[in-house]
Design an enzyme around this catalytic site. Sequence first.
Site, PDB file in Angstrom:
ATOM      1  N   HIS A 172       0.833  -1.209   0.000  1.00 29.41           N
ATOM      2  CA  HIS A 172       0.000   0.000   0.000  1.00 29.41           C
ATOM      3  C   HIS A 172       0.860   1.249   0.000  1.00 29.41           C
ATOM      4  O   HIS A 172       0.563   2.229  -0.696  1.00 29.41           O
ATOM      5  CB  HIS A 172      -0.942  -0.003   1.210  1.00 29.41           C
ATOM      6  CG  HIS A 172      -2.081   0.955   1.083  1.00 29.41           C
ATOM      7  ND1 HIS A 172      -2.104   2.164   1.712  1.00 29.41           N
ATOM      8  CD2 HIS A 172      -3.244   0.881   0.377  1.00 29.41           C
ATOM      9  CE1 HIS A 172      -3.238   2.795   1.419  1.00 29.41           C
ATOM     10  NE2 HIS A 172      -3.943   2.038   0.597  1.00 29.41           N
ATOM     11  N   HIS A 193      -4.828   6.054  -5.713  1.00 36.94           N
ATOM     12  CA  HIS A 193      -5.928   6.815  -5.132  1.00 36.94           C
ATOM     13  C   HIS A 193      -6.302   7.961  -6.067  1.00 36.94           C
ATOM     14  O   HIS A 193      -5.655   8.184  -7.083  1.00 36.94           O
ATOM     15  CB  HIS A 193      -5.545   7.378  -3.761  1.00 36.94           C
ATOM     16  CG  HIS A 193      -5.365   6.337  -2.713  1.00 36.94           C
ATOM     17  ND1 HIS A 193      -4.206   5.623  -2.568  1.00 36.94           N
ATOM     18  CD2 HIS A 193      -6.213   5.870  -1.758  1.00 36.94           C
ATOM     19  CE1 HIS A 193      -4.334   4.768  -1.565  1.00 36.94           C
ATOM     20  NE2 HIS A 193      -5.545   4.894  -1.063  1.00 36.94           N
ATOM     21  N   HIS A 329     -10.564   6.030   7.815  1.00 32.07           N
ATOM     22  CA  HIS A 329      -9.121   6.023   8.040  1.00 32.07           C
ATOM     23  C   HIS A 329      -8.738   7.069   9.085  1.00 32.07           C
ATOM     24  O   HIS A 329      -7.960   6.787  10.019  1.00 32.07           O
ATOM     25  CB  HIS A 329      -8.380   6.316   6.732  1.00 32.07           C
ATOM     26  CG  HIS A 329      -8.152   5.120   5.874  1.00 32.07           C
ATOM     27  ND1 HIS A 329      -7.080   4.281   6.035  1.00 32.07           N
ATOM     28  CD2 HIS A 329      -8.849   4.616   4.824  1.00 32.07           C
ATOM     29  CE1 HIS A 329      -7.119   3.310   5.133  1.00 32.07           C
ATOM     30  NE2 HIS A 329      -8.200   3.491   4.374  1.00 32.07           N
ATOM     31  N   PHE A 345      -1.392   6.896   4.622  1.00 28.90           N
ATOM     32  CA  PHE A 345      -1.359   5.915   3.535  1.00 28.90           C
ATOM     33  C   PHE A 345      -0.240   4.890   3.719  1.00 28.90           C
ATOM     34  O   PHE A 345      -0.406   3.699   3.453  1.00 28.90           O
ATOM     35  CB  PHE A 345      -1.141   6.610   2.190  1.00 28.90           C
ATOM     36  CG  PHE A 345      -2.381   7.210   1.587  1.00 28.90           C
ATOM     37  CD1 PHE A 345      -3.639   6.736   1.904  1.00 28.90           C
ATOM     38  CD2 PHE A 345      -2.282   8.253   0.681  1.00 28.90           C
ATOM     39  CE1 PHE A 345      -4.783   7.277   1.341  1.00 28.90           C
ATOM     40  CE2 PHE A 345      -3.418   8.813   0.104  1.00 28.90           C
ATOM     41  CZ  PHE A 345      -4.659   8.318   0.437  1.00 28.90           C
ATOM     42  N   HIS A 358     -11.731  -1.976   3.997  1.00 29.77           N
ATOM     43  CA  HIS A 358     -11.758  -1.970   2.539  1.00 29.77           C
ATOM     44  C   HIS A 358     -12.649  -3.078   1.979  1.00 29.77           C
ATOM     45  O   HIS A 358     -13.133  -2.972   0.855  1.00 29.77           O
ATOM     46  CB  HIS A 358     -10.347  -2.070   1.976  1.00 29.77           C
ATOM     47  CG  HIS A 358      -9.713  -0.735   1.769  1.00 29.77           C
ATOM     48  ND1 HIS A 358      -9.870  -0.004   0.621  1.00 29.77           N
ATOM     49  CD2 HIS A 358      -8.963   0.024   2.606  1.00 29.77           C
ATOM     50  CE1 HIS A 358      -9.236   1.136   0.735  1.00 29.77           C
ATOM     51  NE2 HIS A 358      -8.675   1.192   1.915  1.00 29.77           N
TER      52      HIS A 358
END
Length: 596
Positions: A172, A193, A329, A345, A358
Amino acid sequence: MSLLLNSSFTGASSACLLHRERSRRRRLRVPGVTCRQGSNDDRSDAARQKQSPLLLDRRDILLGGLGGLYGVTAGPKVLGPKVLAAPIMPPDLSKCHDAKAPALHDHCCPPYDPSETISEYGFPATPLRVRRPAHLVKDDQEYLDKYKEAVRRMKNLPAEHPWNYYQQANIHCQYCNDAYYQQNTDDVPVQVHFSWIFLPWHRYYLHFYERILGKLIDDDTFTIPFWNWDTKEGMTFPAIFQDASSPLYDPKRDQRHVKDGAILDLKYAYTDNPASDSEIIRENLCFIQKTFKYSLSLAELFMGDPVRAGEKEIQEANGQLEVIHNAAHMWVGEPDGYKEDMGDFSTAARDSVFYCHHSNVDRMWDIYRNLRGNQVEFEDKDWLDSTFLFHDENEQLVKVKIGDCLNPTKLRYTFEQVPLPWLGKINCQKTAETKSKATTELSLTRVGEFGTTPQALDASNPLRVIVARPKKNRKKKEKQEKVEVIQIKDIKVTTNETARFDVYVAVPYGDLAGPDYGEFVGSFVRLAHGKKGSDGTQEQGAKKKGKLKLGITALLEDIDAEDADKLVVTLVLRTGSVTVGGVSIKLLQTDTPAVI
């Protein structure tokens, strides 16, 4: 009334029961839903569109919650000419470099093996696996033991093994914090993203993580749960991740939120909502309902704008589902510092709840697709042929395309049936009495146009502008062909700051606006990601441009504003430092006749 359906709508016996029990009522034809027995549906989306549709009770679906459909036949889209095809392709894995990841000292590159070959992925042929809600598996000790053991084994793998828990988490970081450049460039990062890449990339990411966990415990039926935050019972932090002795636990969380039954706020901006739990729940359900309702006729409003290989100056534009996802988040991550783990992130996937969260985002996309009759969102090779690399459950480095993941049954999973309360009737608009009181008891304010100069948002003084509509009192056919959209351009946010502003719409009184901002339409959210400078402090960085598009066709019907020549658009800064370059209202071509 809440609708109880399998969110994948594949082989749903409950849907067939609805069909038989309600055939006498007034009905809505929903393409892509069938009474075909069995759930092992490997058919393509095109085949699913051609099947006989199920007739559902119009009072139960879309009427109270999302509004009646004007039309539902999914016709082919006509593609405009393109000079060159430019799908996003896998980066050169030998060229991973320092990421913009100060929480990880900018390091999240995987071990590189030059002898490793890339293969086509062999999609699984397992029985259809069912993902279950996290709040409903907390009492299933057998399942929890398997889940914990799988994660424990993943964490105990050698540090450089591609299946290792932290190697999986670093994926990620690599694709979200600029550790790779796109093929044949040295200055265009791979970013998954802020665009139409977001949902399919994360679908594959979860799929391979889930398959690896199953392989570690030799269970081909294993699935990760989904955080069912779209229903009242699932809006608290899942209990299965709270045991400090469990491998599912992560200490880097906002402890105010993950304990004592706090309600997740889907508009969270680092300030706790003073409203009652019941009001936060209502606001959450309304936000989800509006996200679906205002975007069904144009996929980019839900999923994000196109991004093509090699584009440098693109304005980042995520869909509203990503905005909702961002709030969770922020709410889970630590409130200070780098907001670890979930709020950054680069570290988000180090918390096991990331995959659970997710999983529900993925479920939301599946529901969206089915409400649109499983129509392909973007009939565009640059989307369908975009390709990613992952290590699969056989330790092979494999490549996969977006076009192969649109139907979750091809990946051999679906979701357990749960109520969808946001599809039902919810009081999401302000009452006429409230509006009347606001305009009669308080003074009106003169509001001007935006102008040509960029404007900084001020948390203590929301930006309010008068915006002309391209056309009022549009006919039904016109709405089927074009959706009315608020567009906010040239949004600049300091790259290492989290920023959020909310958008409201009201009908003006001439060139005057009432003190009430009107109806909430949607939000812009950008999570922080930055890079350390040579002195070890976080660089301020350049400001990146973004844009925001919000559908308002259905909203204007809801608030009886069809005959308004102009609207008052209000931007309320919630956190961060933001400037915007313009606010306008446009008519955009719909991608499906199912305009609501």
